[in-house]
Design an enzyme around this catalytic site. Structure first.
Site, PDB file in Angstrom:
ATOM      1  N   VAL A 135      26.671  -7.004  51.792  1.00  0.00           N
ATOM      2  CA  VAL A 135      27.904  -7.133  52.563  1.00  0.00           C
ATOM      3  C   VAL A 135      28.979  -6.221  51.978  1.00  0.00           C
ATOM      4  O   VAL A 135      30.144  -6.330  52.308  1.00  0.00           O
ATOM      5  CB  VAL A 135      28.387  -8.607  52.562  1.00  0.00           C
ATOM      6  CG1 VAL A 135      27.367  -9.495  53.269  1.00  0.00           C
ATOM      7  CG2 VAL A 135      28.642  -9.120  51.142  1.00  0.00           C
ATOM      8  N   HIS A 192      23.592  -9.307  57.171  1.00  0.00           N
ATOM      9  CA  HIS A 192      24.326 -10.504  56.768  1.00  0.00           C
ATOM     10  C   HIS A 192      25.832 -10.344  56.946  1.00  0.00           C
ATOM     11  O   HIS A 192      26.612 -11.037  56.304  1.00  0.00           O
ATOM     12  CB  HIS A 192      24.000 -10.866  55.311  1.00  0.00           C
ATOM     13  CG  HIS A 192      22.599 -11.378  55.130  1.00  0.00           C
ATOM     14  ND1 HIS A 192      21.919 -11.313  53.937  1.00  0.00           N
ATOM     15  CD2 HIS A 192      21.745 -11.963  56.003  1.00  0.00           C
ATOM     16  CE1 HIS A 192      20.701 -11.840  54.096  1.00  0.00           C
ATOM     17  NE2 HIS A 192      20.581 -12.230  55.339  1.00  0.00           N
ATOM     18  N   CYS A 211      41.150 -19.459  65.391  1.00  0.00           N
ATOM     19  CA  CYS A 211      41.404 -18.612  66.574  1.00  0.00           C
ATOM     20  C   CYS A 211      40.534 -17.355  66.588  1.00  0.00           C
ATOM     21  O   CYS A 211      40.632 -16.562  67.522  1.00  0.00           O
ATOM     22  CB  CYS A 211      42.883 -18.235  66.663  1.00  0.00           C
ATOM     23  SG  CYS A 211      43.394 -16.989  65.457  1.00  0.00           S
ATOM     24  N   CYS A 247      45.537 -17.852  58.389  1.00  0.00           N
ATOM     25  CA  CYS A 247      45.969 -17.032  59.524  1.00  0.00           C
ATOM     26  C   CYS A 247      47.343 -17.513  59.989  1.00  0.00           C
ATOM     27  O   CYS A 247      47.780 -18.613  59.633  1.00  0.00           O
ATOM     28  CB  CYS A 247      44.904 -17.223  60.605  1.00  0.00           C
ATOM     29  SG  CYS A 247      45.284 -16.630  62.230  1.00  0.00           S
ATOM     30  N   THR A 274      15.381  -5.548  46.775  1.00  0.00           N
ATOM     31  CA  THR A 274      15.436  -6.909  47.307  1.00  0.00           C
ATOM     32  C   THR A 274      14.211  -7.679  46.859  1.00  0.00           C
ATOM     33  O   THR A 274      13.106  -7.140  46.824  1.00  0.00           O
ATOM     34  CB  THR A 274      15.568  -6.946  48.843  1.00  0.00           C
ATOM     35  OG1 THR A 274      15.481  -8.312  49.289  1.00  0.00           O
ATOM     36  CG2 THR A 274      14.504  -6.124  49.554  1.00  0.00           C
ATOM     37  N   ALA A 284      16.957   1.671  41.280  1.00  0.00           N
ATOM     38  CA  ALA A 284      17.101   2.337  42.571  1.00  0.00           C
ATOM     39  C   ALA A 284      17.809   3.691  42.469  1.00  0.00           C
ATOM     40  O   ALA A 284      17.388   4.662  43.120  1.00  0.00           O
ATOM     41  CB  ALA A 284      17.851   1.420  43.532  1.00  0.00           C
TER      42      ALA A 284
HETATM   43  P1  NAD Z   1      17.720 -10.159  46.162  1.00  0.00           P
HETATM   44  O1  NAD Z   1      16.943 -11.348  46.566  1.00  0.00           O
HETATM   45  O2  NAD Z   1      17.698  -9.019  47.053  1.00  0.00           O
HETATM   46  O3  NAD Z   1      17.358  -9.850  44.566  1.00  0.00           O
HETATM   47  C1  NAD Z   1      17.781  -8.742  43.835  1.00  0.00           C
HETATM   48  C2  NAD Z   1      16.591  -7.803  43.596  1.00  0.00           C
HETATM   49  O4  NAD Z   1      17.064  -6.564  43.106  1.00  0.00           O
HETATM   50  C3  NAD Z   1      15.569  -8.324  42.569  1.00  0.00           C
HETATM   51  O5  NAD Z   1      14.269  -8.177  43.092  1.00  0.00           O
HETATM   52  C4  NAD Z   1      15.768  -7.386  41.367  1.00  0.00           C
HETATM   53  O6  NAD Z   1      14.574  -7.157  40.641  1.00  0.00           O
HETATM   54  C5  NAD Z   1      16.227  -6.133  42.053  1.00  0.00           C
HETATM   55  N1  NAD Z   1      17.006  -5.185  41.219  1.00  0.00           N
HETATM   56  C6  NAD Z   1      17.850  -5.449  40.194  1.00  0.00           C
HETATM   57  N2  NAD Z   1      18.383  -4.309  39.712  1.00  0.00           N
HETATM   58  C7  NAD Z   1      17.868  -3.300  40.457  1.00  0.00           C
HETATM   59  C8  NAD Z   1      18.039  -1.887  40.452  1.00  0.00           C
HETATM   60  N3  NAD Z   1      18.840  -1.275  39.583  1.00  0.00           N
HETATM   61  N4  NAD Z   1      17.348  -1.170  41.358  1.00  0.00           N
HETATM   62  C9  NAD Z   1      16.515  -1.762  42.239  1.00  0.00           C
HETATM   63  N5  NAD Z   1      16.325  -3.090  42.292  1.00  0.00           N
HETATM   64  C10 NAD Z   1      17.002  -3.859  41.415  1.00  0.00           C
HETATM   65  O7  NAD Z   1      19.156 -10.386  46.193  1.00  0.00           O
HETATM   66  P2  NAD Z   1      19.894 -11.676  45.788  1.00  0.00           P
HETATM   67  O8  NAD Z   1      20.696 -11.227  44.657  1.00  0.00           O
HETATM   68  O9  NAD Z   1      18.961 -12.808  45.618  1.00  0.00           O
HETATM   69  O10 NAD Z   1      20.778 -11.948  47.061  1.00  0.00           O
HETATM   70  C11 NAD Z   1      20.415 -12.724  48.172  1.00  0.00           C
HETATM   71  C12 NAD Z   1      21.401 -12.451  49.308  1.00  0.00           C
HETATM   72  O11 NAD Z   1      22.763 -12.269  48.878  1.00  0.00           O
HETATM   73  C13 NAD Z   1      21.069 -11.139  49.991  1.00  0.00           C
HETATM   74  O12 NAD Z   1      21.493 -11.224  51.301  1.00  0.00           O
HETATM   75  C14 NAD Z   1      21.947 -10.183  49.229  1.00  0.00           C
HETATM   76  O13 NAD Z   1      22.069  -8.955  49.840  1.00  0.00           O
HETATM   77  C15 NAD Z   1      23.242 -10.978  49.152  1.00  0.00           C
HETATM   78  N6  NAD Z   1      24.077 -10.381  48.079  1.00  0.00           N
HETATM   79  C16 NAD Z   1      24.734  -9.232  48.380  1.00  0.00           C
HETATM   80  C17 NAD Z   1      25.426  -8.542  47.409  1.00  0.00           C
HETATM   81  C18 NAD Z   1      26.103  -7.256  47.811  1.00  0.00           C
HETATM   82  O14 NAD Z   1      26.608  -7.153  48.938  1.00  0.00           O
HETATM   83  N7  NAD Z   1      26.082  -6.239  46.946  1.00  0.00           N
HETATM   84  C19 NAD Z   1      25.465  -9.028  46.093  1.00  0.00           C
HETATM   85  C20 NAD Z   1      24.791 -10.235  45.805  1.00  0.00           C
HETATM   86  C21 NAD Z   1      24.076 -10.889  46.820  1.00  0.00           C
HETATM   87 ZN    ZN Z   2      43.982 -18.076  63.547  1.00  0.00          ZN
END
Ligand code: NAD
Ligand code: ZN
Length: 251
Positions: free
Chosen positions: A104, A120, A131, A149, A189, A233
């Site tokens: 997000v 998401h 509203c 708001c 992920t 990554a």
């Molecule tokens: P997730 O289930 O996607 O888990 C995180 C994954 O990233 C794990 O598999 C881990 O091994 C891997 N990882 C860690 N460091 C990495 C790197 N440097 N390169 C590649 N992979 C790496 O995510 P979550 O934390 O369980 O989140 C669940 C939900 O919450 C999802 O919708 C997620 O996108 C959201 N969320 C979003 C954000 C954001 O917007 N940045 C942050 C936290 C959670």
């Molecule tokens: Zn409102």
């Protein structure tokens, strides 16, 4: 690892359509902690306590204090890393059609990706729970929590909480892309949050190559994905974009 990166570059170059599915792990190198895994938020708090829509409805002030305010402080400072930029470069080369992101944080768009499905929702916007008026998160006055708001309603981020539905148009387009791609890159992920986690399965069942980029194996590894490129990554996606670009030049 370079041999796996070269293999992925060939797979992408041979595909008519590649898509990426990204999760919190692609943004950890931008300073945003993931939910799960080392350093993850869930080591400190229970997700159902804070990120569930019922928790928000029950006690919005608590969820603002425990989760949303902290996320805001982290996200305003974050910048895209080489993984976000690498995916944007692959789109520029005409090799990657769409990024489906569970994140997000808006970092794919900041890096220059144009076709991004925010599965998401987006933290950049808030909406009034009464509203439905929308306002930019950056413009919120956080002097009083929860922020309200003009109509008196409480603001909430325009994200999908646990227990809420994925916007139907996003779900439908993501499923279509998964079922129609020849390559799916699954980056950062753990593929445990449904229904996002079923997209790699849809792709695999439709005959696509599923390639994971993650320092750790996931439930997809060895079952759904064809192979895992084990690494962070930023380094891997940057090298992958360079390898695809080199292939294009020699073609
Ligand atoms: P997730 O289930 O996607 O888990 C995180 C994954 O990233 C794990 O598999 C881990 O091994 C891997 N990882 C860690 N460091 C990495 C790197 N440097 N390169 C590649 N992979 C790496 O995510 P979550 O934390 O369980 O989140 C669940 C939900 O919450 C999802 O919708 C997620 O996108 C959201 N969320 C979003 C954000 C954001 O917007 N940045 C942050 C936290 C959670
Ligand atoms: Zn409102």
């Amino acid at each position: 690892m370079q041999d796996l990166i070269d293999r992925a570059a060939h797979d992408i170059a041979a595909a008519r359509r590649a898509v990426a599915l990204t999760g919190a792990g692609i943004s950890t190198e931008s300073g945003i902690p993931p939910f799960r895994g080392p350093g993850g938020l869930w080591e400190k708090i229970d997700p159902m306590e804070v990120a569930h829509i019922d928790a928000f409805r029950r006690d919005p002030e608590k969820v603002w204090n425990l989760l949303i305010r902290g996320m805001h402080e982290v996200l305003v400072k974050s910048r895209p890393n080489m993984a976000h930029r690498g995916l944007a470069a692959l789109e520029d080369m005409g090799r990657l059609q769409t990024v489906i992101t569970q994140n997000v944080d808006g970092l794919h768009q900041q890096a220059g990706s144009r076709d991004v499905i925010e599965f998401h929702g987006s933290f950049a916007w808030q909406r009034c729970t009464v509203c439905e008026r929308r306002c930019r998160t950056a413009e919120l006055d956080l002097a009083v929590i929860p922020p309200r708001c003009e109509c008196g309603g409480i603001f909430r981020p325009d994200c999908v909480f646990f227990g809420e539905m994925i916007p139907p148009a996003h779900l439908a387009r993501s499923q279509q892309l998964a079922a129609g791609c020849q390559v799916m890159l699954v980056v950062g992920t753990s593929a445990t949050v449904q229904p996002a986690a079923m997209l790699p399965l849809l792709a695999r069942d439709a005959g696509a190559r599923v390639i994971e980029i993650n320092p750790e194996p996931t439930p997809l590894t060895g079952t759904v994905s064809d192979y895992l490129i084990p690494g962070p990554a930023a380094r891997v996606v940057d090298a992958l974009a360079a390898a695809v670009s080199a292939l294009q030049e020699t073609a």
